[in-house]
Write a protein that holds these residues in place. Sequence first.
Motif, PDB file in Angstrom:
ATOM      1  N   ASP A  58       2.096   2.785   6.037  1.00  0.00           N
ATOM      2  CA  ASP A  58       2.095   3.620   7.352  1.00  0.00           C
ATOM      3  C   ASP A  58       2.830   3.275   8.469  1.00  0.00           C
ATOM      4  O   ASP A  58       2.669   2.361   9.034  1.00  0.00           O
ATOM      5  N   PRO A  78      -4.761   3.839  -1.772  1.00  0.00           N
ATOM      6  CA  PRO A  78      -3.894   4.751  -0.633  1.00  0.00           C
ATOM      7  C   PRO A  78      -4.728   5.125   0.405  1.00  0.00           C
ATOM      8  O   PRO A  78      -5.777   5.414   0.246  1.00  0.00           O
ATOM      9  N   ASP A  79      -4.110   5.057   1.551  1.00  0.00           N
ATOM     10  CA  ASP A  79      -4.875   5.835   2.617  1.00  0.00           C
ATOM     11  C   ASP A  79      -3.758   6.187   3.727  1.00  0.00           C
ATOM     12  O   ASP A  79      -2.404   5.742   3.570  1.00  0.00           O
ATOM     13  N   ALA A  80      -4.014   6.904   4.884  1.00  0.00           N
ATOM     14  CA  ALA A  80      -2.947   7.329   5.813  1.00  0.00           C
ATOM     15  C   ALA A  80      -3.155   6.812   7.096  1.00  0.00           C
ATOM     16  O   ALA A  80      -2.803   7.212   8.176  1.00  0.00           O
ATOM     17  N   GLU A  81      -4.046   5.653   6.943  1.00  0.00           N
ATOM     18  CA  GLU A  81      -4.427   5.121   8.264  1.00  0.00           C
ATOM     19  C   GLU A  81      -3.415   3.848   8.712  1.00  0.00           C
ATOM     20  O   GLU A  81      -2.799   3.201   7.853  1.00  0.00           O
ATOM     21  N   GLU A 115       0.846  -1.172  -0.274  1.00  0.00           N
ATOM     22  CA  GLU A 115      -0.149   0.058   0.076  1.00  0.00           C
ATOM     23  C   GLU A 115       0.953   1.305   0.068  1.00  0.00           C
ATOM     24  O   GLU A 115       2.008   1.177   0.605  1.00  0.00           O
ATOM     25  N   ILE A 116       0.509   2.311  -0.698  1.00  0.00           N
ATOM     26  CA  ILE A 116       1.012   3.596  -0.588  1.00  0.00           C
ATOM     27  C   ILE A 116       0.350   4.440   0.182  1.00  0.00           C
ATOM     28  O   ILE A 116      -0.964   4.241   0.140  1.00  0.00           O
ATOM     29  N   THR A 117       0.780   5.466   0.636  1.00  0.00           N
ATOM     30  CA  THR A 117      -0.066   6.538   1.561  1.00  0.00           C
ATOM     31  C   THR A 117      -0.542   7.659   0.665  1.00  0.00           C
ATOM     32  O   THR A 117      -1.753   8.101   1.125  1.00  0.00           O
ATOM     33  N   THR A 118      -0.215   8.098  -0.508  1.00  0.00           N
ATOM     34  CA  THR A 118      -0.751   9.008  -1.249  1.00  0.00           C
ATOM     35  C   THR A 118      -0.434   8.623  -2.888  1.00  0.00           C
ATOM     36  O   THR A 118       0.213   8.024  -3.193  1.00  0.00           O
ATOM     37  N   GLY A 119      -1.280   9.482  -3.558  1.00  0.00           N
ATOM     38  CA  GLY A 119      -0.975   9.186  -4.914  1.00  0.00           C
ATOM     39  C   GLY A 119      -1.960   8.387  -5.428  1.00  0.00           C
ATOM     40  O   GLY A 119      -3.037   8.064  -5.059  1.00  0.00           O
ATOM     41  N   GLN A 120      -1.333   7.620  -6.494  1.00  0.00           N
ATOM     42  CA  GLN A 120      -2.501   6.759  -7.307  1.00  0.00           C
ATOM     43  C   GLN A 120      -2.388   5.543  -6.597  1.00  0.00           C
ATOM     44  O   GLN A 120      -1.539   5.076  -5.936  1.00  0.00           O
ATOM     45  N   ASP A 177       0.837  -2.526   5.043  1.00  0.00           N
ATOM     46  CA  ASP A 177       0.824  -1.144   5.049  1.00  0.00           C
ATOM     47  C   ASP A 177       1.703  -0.393   5.274  1.00  0.00           C
ATOM     48  O   ASP A 177       2.989  -0.678   5.472  1.00  0.00           O
TER      49      ASP A 177
END
Length: 146
Positions: free
Chosen positions: A120, A84-87, A20-25, A118
Motif C-alpha cells: 500500500d 493481503p490487506d489495504a492498510e 504483501e499484496i493488497t487484494t486477492g490471494q 507493504d
Amino acid sequence: MSQFNSSYVEFAQSFYTANEITTGQPTQIALILKRTGNLDGIDEVQIVPTDGEAVPWTDFLLDSTPIRFNPGEASKAIIFEILPDAELEGTESINFELISSSGSLIGNQNTATVDIIDADTPYVEFSEAVYRIAESNDSPEPTKLV
C-alpha cells in the motif's frame, strides 16, 4: 542420543523477504530448513513466531504442526501465507525460532526473520492537473495558490 550420532536442524538462511499484496490471494513464502549429521532417523521440529510487528492470523498464517523429517531427508520447505490487506503499515517483521520436538538438535541458525514489504503506497492527489499563479513584486505578502 549421542551428540556425535545426532542430526541438526536449522534455518537455511537468517533473513527472508515477502511482498504483501493488497487484494486477492495471499502471498506464499517458503522458509527452508536444513538437516545435517545423521539422517537415518526421524526428527521433528516446530517453527514458532516469537515477536515482530506482523500479527499472526491478521498479517500471516503459519501452521503450528510439527515439521517431520523422515529418514534420509536433508531439507524441508515450510510454506506459509502473507495475508493481503489495504492498510498502510510500512514494512513489518516476523521473527521465528526453531524448537526441537524430538530427536534432533537445533543448529546454530535457530532463528529467522521475515520482512513483509507493504504494497500500500501513500499518495497525494491534486484536484486540478495545472495551477497558475501571477507573481507580484509589489506585495509583501506571499502569493497564495488557489
